[in-house]
Enzyme design. Structure first.
Site, PDB file in Angstrom:
ATOM      1  N   HIS A   1       0.864  -1.185   0.000  1.00 52.13           N
ATOM      2  CA  HIS A   1       0.000   0.000   0.000  1.00 52.13           C
ATOM      3  C   HIS A   1       0.900   1.234   0.000  1.00 52.13           C
ATOM      4  CE1 HIS A   1      -3.257  -2.546   2.214  1.00 52.13           C
ATOM      5  NE2 HIS A   1      -3.396  -2.636   0.898  1.00 52.13           N
TER       6      HIS A   1
ATOM      7  N   SER B   1       3.864   0.859   3.190  1.00 46.62           N
ATOM      8  CA  SER B   1       3.752  -0.011   4.355  1.00 46.62           C
ATOM      9  C   SER B   1       2.845  -1.162   3.933  1.00 46.62           C
ATOM     10  CB  SER B   1       3.164   0.757   5.535  1.00 46.62           C
ATOM     11  OG  SER B   1       2.004   1.430   5.132  1.00 46.62           O
ATOM     12  N   HIS B   2       2.694  -2.138   4.779  1.00 46.30           N
ATOM     13  CA  HIS B   2       1.795  -3.263   4.517  1.00 46.30           C
ATOM     14  C   HIS B   2       2.256  -4.059   3.292  1.00 46.30           C
ATOM     15  CE1 HIS B   2      -1.353  -0.137   6.066  1.00 46.30           C
ATOM     16  NE2 HIS B   2      -0.512  -0.491   7.013  1.00 46.30           N
ATOM     17  N   MET B   3       3.100  -5.012   3.493  1.00 47.75           N
ATOM     18  CA  MET B   3       3.603  -5.830   2.383  1.00 47.75           C
ATOM     19  C   MET B   3       2.900  -7.203   2.362  1.00 47.75           C
ATOM     20  SD  MET B   3       5.765  -3.373   3.039  1.00 47.75           S
ATOM     21  CE  MET B   3       7.026  -3.611   4.248  1.00 47.75           C
ATOM     22  N   PHE B   4       2.680  -7.686   1.157  1.00 44.50           N
ATOM     23  CA  PHE B   4       1.911  -8.924   0.984  1.00 44.50           C
ATOM     24  C   PHE B   4       2.489  -9.766  -0.167  1.00 44.50           C
ATOM     25  CE2 PHE B   4      -0.837  -5.263   1.763  1.00 44.50           C
ATOM     26  CZ  PHE B   4      -1.611  -5.631   2.850  1.00 44.50           C
TER      27      PHE B   4
END
Lengths: 509, 143
Positions: free
Chosen positions: A291, A448-451
């Site tokens: 994100h 931020s927010h890694m997937f």
């Protein structure tokens, strides 16, 4: 929890040249929102559990209100981790007992239903993750982590101004649900909450597991998952000194039942690749999603005092279907100074008036996919480049945020975008962004927010783990962090990471 | 990795240009009035080598760029103050991303040192208690 709890071992105390061994039913690699939730379930069921963590334990008495002390102590690469693309995009992660929950904004969200449906329909997740099973776990997490919206008296003006703007513009919005008890409105969530109010994993699930006999080894980096008889049987670790260099001591952990990898979407694929797991799929380290986002600042006549209030206390998901989410981002002067435009006396004028500045951010559910692999000098290589469509969305998002700032009464706005004026005085002036290229280099962004770097699906040819989180290649080895998420979510993922790790752990007990 | 004494001197001059003293009626302190050299010593003792290389490159480029940027045959720290600011602003507004990121990098990291000092925050108007940063505390003890 200022005194080192029993059974929380600092592996850097082990003598150099010595290999320390231990054994448990389940070995968990990583102590963030995934690993700690798994430990909570495993220990709660009476099984013996070991958690291994690369970072340090960060007791409350060591914490300071300034940002650099937090960066150097518990942020990965001292806060300098970046992804390479057309820009050097900071990718923010914690590295401590408690993982990124020590440094996050304590924002709680459940998985949006359309995302879960996509996972179920397109990735064969089927019955493994259902709305009802997730709801049951979310409810438990909410209760155990004290999740609730912050009361008005600790909201602070930065957050209240977004509420004013949203109400004026008819934009659906809300006070953010946070896992906090007795927030003192210190606005230092990202500085590890020196007051210890945030219910991060080091203060909640990990102590719970320790009290039930679990062990935690900090300062130990998992190098390789080992197997015996075609089944995961343990983890070999290098012990690290405070400066991150190997001490010469080793840690060998043996698992009687299972190994759970919960090291994050950046570290997990590196460990799997080093262990030769998931090769067949060709998916390890690929499909990195995130994100990415950027922020704008507004100057108000009345004081804003970003140093008082929940760091991130207000949000709108009104535009979620358009792949964007807005939230407040309170920052202290030492971070805000760099975000204010200009240099020299002009910059100092603006820093002097920092008390009247608000900051809000837009994050995008980006379609870009990147890659994580081992770097040529042994570190981590992350490549990630936002697509033109992602940038287009960010431009629209920032324009909407600017309109909201003016709706809330801003005198002026600092867009912080190359090619635009440093300061604008009306919403119309933000239209200049329409003439700028869809190029990430015009923004100062972060991700931020890694997937998604060890994706789950029923098809072994296209994924690393099955819908139960177990590696297709190696029975007994489970992945329980956001690397298994087939897609990003468009909302903050910590709660969902915990919930999915919880469900995976439940199947082991 | 460590900065040499002359690199530190160059860096402090750049910081004093970005964050000058006496430029605001309440905020009198600039970077030069804070022990920001101890902060950078801590950064260079802690951070990974790649970003440190970036900071070092930025220091060198800014120091030796005045001829190219404003046509003055001088190193940055030998320039009069208005010319130093002109150099920083010109680089900062460059259309070349790596060029404009150089002063930005030093501004960002330097700000984290300079503006975290409790005295500076007090001048900004921060009315809650903030800690002396660990790097400044260690150097207080040493001195």
């Amino acid at each position: 929890m200022s005194q080192r709890p029993e059974r929380l071992y600092d592996a850097s105390d082990f003598a150099a040249g010595v290999t320390h061994t231990d054994e448990a039913d389940v070995i968990i690699i990583g102590s963030g929102c995934a690993g700690a939730a798994a430990a909570r379930v495993i220990a709660g069921a009476g099984l013996d559990c070991i958690v291994v963590e690369e970072g340090p334990w960060y007791p409350l008495e060591k914490r300071r209100s300034d940002t650099w002390t937090s960066f150097r102590s518990v942020w990965r690469d001292s806060g300098f981790q970046v992804a390479r693309g057309r820009t050097m995009l900071p990718m923010l992660q914690g590295r401590a007992v408690g993982g990124s929950t020590v440094i996050n904004g304590a924002i709680v969200h459940r998985i949006p239903e359309p995302i879960l449906q996509t996972w179920q329909n397109e990735y064969g997740i089927g019955d493994a993750l259902t709305t009802s099973s997730l709801t049951r776990v979310y409810d438990t997490l909410d209760a155990e982590l004290s999740v609730k919206p912050g009361p008005d008296d600790i909201l602070g003006q930065n957050n209240k101004l977004m509420r004013i703007a949203a109400e004026k513009g008819g934009i659906r919005s809300n006070v953010i649900q946070r896992n906090v008890i007795g927030c003192e409105a210190f606005a230092r969530c990202l500085q590890s909450c020196p007051n210890g109010r945030k219910q991060s994993m080091d203060l909640t699930f990990l102590p719970y597991a320790l009290q039930r006999g679990s062990r935690i080894y900090s300062m130990a980096r998992a190098d390789r998952i080992v197997s015996q008889g075609g089944r995961a049987s343990g983890v070999d670790c290098t012990v690290l000194a405070a400066d991150g260099k190997p001490t010469g001591a080793r840690l060998q952990l043996r698992a009687r039942k299972a190994v759970i990898v919960a090291a994050s979407a950046i570290q997990t694929p590196l460990l799997l690749a080093a262990s030769g797991i998931g090769k067949r799929s060709g998916q390890v380290g690929r499909r990195l999603q995130a994100h990415p986002g950027s922020s704008i600042m507004g100057v108000f006549k009345e004081p804003v005092h970003m140093w008082f209030g929940a760091t991130q206390g207000y949000e709108t998901t009104h535009y979620w279907a358009e792949k964007m989410k807005f939230e407040t981002v309170g920052v202290p002067p030492e971070v805000g100074a760099a975000r204010l435009p200009g240099y020299g006396p002009k910059l100092m004028q603006r820093i002097g008036e920092f008390g009247h500045v608000a900051q809000w951010g837009a994050q995008v559910r980006a379609e870009a996919m990147g890659r994580v692999k081992k770097g040529i000098f042994g570190g981590t290589s992350i490549t990630y480049d936002q697509t033109n469509a992602d940038i287009g969305r960010l431009k629209i998002g920032l324009k909407r945020l600017s309109n909201m700032m003016f709706d809330a009464g801003a005198v002026s706005v600092f867009p912080g975008i190359h090619g635009m004026p440093e300061e604008i005085y009306s919403p119309k002036e933000f239209d200049a962004i329409d003439h700028l290229p869809d190029d990430p280099r015009i923004f100062h962004g972060i991700a931020s927010h890694m997937f998604g770097t060890a994706v789950m699906s029923a098809d072994p040819a296209k994924s690393v783990v099955n819908p139960m989180g177990e590696c297709h290649d190696l029975p007994g080895c489970y992945v329980a962090d956001s690397s298994i998420f087939p897609t990003n979510m468009g909302v903050n993922p910590a709660h969902t990471i915990s919930a999915i790790a919880w469900l995976i752990a439940e199947r082991l007990v | 990795m460590k900065l040499t004494a002359f690199e530190m001197h160059w860096l402090l001059t750049i910081l004093a240009t970005i964050y000058p003293s006496n430029a605001h009626p309440r905020l009198k302190s600039g970077a030069a009035d804070t022990p920001v050299q101890h902060f950078f010593a801590d950064v260079f003792a802690t951070a990974p080598w790649l970003p440190l290389l970036g900071i070092r490159a930025a220091i060198w480029v800014i120091t030796f760029c005045p001829l190219l940027v404003i046509g003055r045959f001088s190193r940055f720290h030998k320039l009069p103050e208005p010319d130093r600011l002109r150099v920083i602003e010109t680089l900062g507004h460059s259309n070349l991303y790596p060029v404009r990121e150089m002063p930005m990098l030093i501004k960002t990291i330097g700000g984290m040192g300079f503006a975290s000092m409790p005295d500076v925050q007090k001048q900004i108007g921060v009315d809650v208690a903030v800690d002396m940063p660990a790097w400044a505390q260690r150097n207080e003890v040493r001195s």
